[in-house]
Design a protein around this motif. Structure first.
Motif: not given
Length: 267
Positions: A84-86, A90-93, A129-136
């Motif tokens: 998801i993050y690397t 991540r651009w799709v998310v 929610g999926v897009s914002l998950s990185s704040i955690f």
């Protein structure tokens, strides 16, 4: 003549009472739908972030050089998190919610039933929610919850003001929309500049703009209902409630993200 005036006044009073009762039910639906959407977003972000980290170093994902991809002490990206993050995913998310908002939601509003529009809104909330998950992975859980509560209190006060004030806020609309467009342009420029001072200014202006939009959108939702209530188009009213919930949802979400810059403790 006296009898006619009395009957007319009685009819007007009955209609006004019916509109007032309908308005309360309409606003309850707006806030209820928005709250469910916000809950879906929060649970989605928390669940995805939880799936993306693990305390087991042996199960952690590694980068191209074979190095373990750590998030913080004792927590590492899983293969799911690395995907998801690397990766380009991540651009799709990141952009999937925007594409749906600008192209999908409008089509639903014009062509689909109110029930389908509501499902679309909840699907959009899940994507956010999926897009914002990185704040955690960036901020402490406590600071995220603290910022959320502060945002909720500020939002409630601003929305209550927009609902109860006798002042016409319609003149603020153009100014606020132009402000948001300017803010987006500044954020795009800062992607390349990476200026801390500019980031600070963007966050402060963002909080003020979406605070104003919260009051403005609340009054607009109320005014729109009152203007169309006498027509009795229930399908349109149901869609209007979901559209209003989306507007307030976006106001809350953006205010939260900009406040998080000031109040969030980075890990």
């Amino acid at each position: 003549m006296a009898n006619y005036q009395t009957a007319n006044t009685s009819t007007t009073g009955a209609l006004g009472a019916r509109i007032d009762a309908g308005l309360r039910a309409h606003m309850n639906k707006v806030y209820g739908t928005m709250s469910v959407g916000m809950l879906i977003t929060a649970l989605g972000a928390w669940a995805i972030a939880g799936l993306a980290v693990t305390g087991d170093m042996n199960a952690a994902a590694t980068n191209a050089e074979g190095m373990v991809m750590a998030v913080r002490d004792g927590e590492f990206l899983t293969s799911f998190g690395a995907l998801i993050y690397t990766t380009p995913l991540r651009w799709v998310v990141m952009f999937a919610p925007l594409i749906f908002l600008f192209f999908g939601f409008g089509a639903l509003m014009t062509r689909a039933s109110a029930a389908a529009v509501q499902v679309g809104f909840f699907a959009f909330a899940a994507m956010i929610g999926v897009s914002l998950s990185s704040i955690f992975l960036v901020y402490t859980d406590f600071s995220i919850v603290q910022t959320f509560l502060v945002t909720a209190i500020a939002f409630a006060g601003l929305s209550l003001y927009g609902y109860t004030t006798k002042r016409d806020l319609s003149g603020m609309g153009t100014f606020l929309v132009m402000g948001v467009i300017g803010l987006l342009f500044a954020m795009f420029i800062n992607i390349f500049l990476q200026s801390p001072a500019m980031t600070f200014a963007i966050s402060g202006i963002g909080v003020l703009l979406f605070a104003g939009l919260t009051a403005y959108d609340t009054q607009s939702i109320k005014s729109t209902y009152v203007a169309h209530a006498a027509q009795g188009d229930q399908e349109w009213m149901d869609k209007a409630a979901i559209s209003g919930a989306l507007s307030l949802y976006l106001d809350f979400l953006n205010m939260f993200q900009f406040l998080l810059y000031f109040m969030g403790n980075r890990e």
